[in-house]
Design a protein around this motif. Sequence first.
Motif: not given
Length: 399
Positions: A58-68
């Motif tokens: 499953e793939v869900t939107p998130t953020s990493s280091g302030g980036r999408r």
Amino acid sequence: METPGSQSSLHRANLERVVRAVRMAGSLTQAEIARTTGLSAATVSNIVRELKDSGTVEVTPTSSGGRRARSVSLSGDSGIVVGVDFGHTHLRVAVGNLAHRVLAEEAEPLDVDASAEQGLDRAEQLVRRLIEAAGISPRKIVGVGLGVPGPIDVESGVLGSTAILPGWVGTNPRENLAARLGVPVHVDNDANLGALGELVWGAGRGATDLAYIKVASGVGAGLVINGRIYRGPGGTAGEIGHITLDEAGPVCRCGNRGCLETFAAARHVLPLLHSAHGTDLTVVRMVELAHAGDPGCRRVIGDVGRHIGSAVASLCNLLNPSRVVLGGELAEAGELVLGPIRESVSRYAIPSAARQLEVVPGALGGRSEVLGALALVLSEMGDSSLLEETRPADAPALA
């Protein structure tokens, strides 16, 4: 048939590398998958798309280091794992999925003098009750992780002679529980599972070399080297409780004198306070009294910390771990016990090893071992079945 080294076999191997990385971590961004597997960003993107289309992830939107970013986890429908943890006075069972989500969990008291047969009867009943209550199809279960407080022979699965549960010595709980439930069972001692639990879910996250020290009725350590539990050829690695601190000290249950366990385990420590606080004193109560300022309890906890620190210093000199995680009820004492541990490490360990070491309390409390049992199944299961479109009709199920 795929030819080794062919394009199709390479693609299959890359699929399994991505699935394993996600399975062990619970969820990863695509950038993290690329770093973990060494695959290029473009290859990871294509593989994730393929696995998503097949329903494996499953793939869900998130953020990493302030980036999408996009977080990738195994599908919640891809399988179920069960964890069973036997302690000196408790039985705890958890049910989770391959995306590292705990779906059901329950604990109940366990009589320490109960036989293995009685204990496994209770475990079987609790597993079945939780599976039914969670509305899970038994055919979804891919394996059970089982934790017991004693050394396990790696090859045979037989519980060793220094077990805390006397009615279990010489038994094979792995085979017994597998026969009852009709699913694969993976077994390990409670300290190793505590290390796995903290490594995957708790205070050990991000570390590749650590020691999990559990102080309860006994004292044991789970050792993680290069991200994997180290058990030794006989399964007894990590028996830190039987490091000798005083050759003229009290006789230990192992037959030697002055083991760390005789200076740190609950059954040796609590009697020191019986004259002031009665024979019903528990570790939890001792810690509460220490936080409230009781001088006797604070002294005993400090002494225990210094003894543990002496043994941890030996670990530092031998293995040079980057982190030590203190588990068990004693960890709730916080700096009252962690401070003395650090003091002893600083005094007895090689300075360079001591400087690199971080000593922290466990983050999972009494749940570390049962969550580690779930992690054990996740680490031992293969990836090939997850890449098949459907589970075979004769897949393991609760008998």
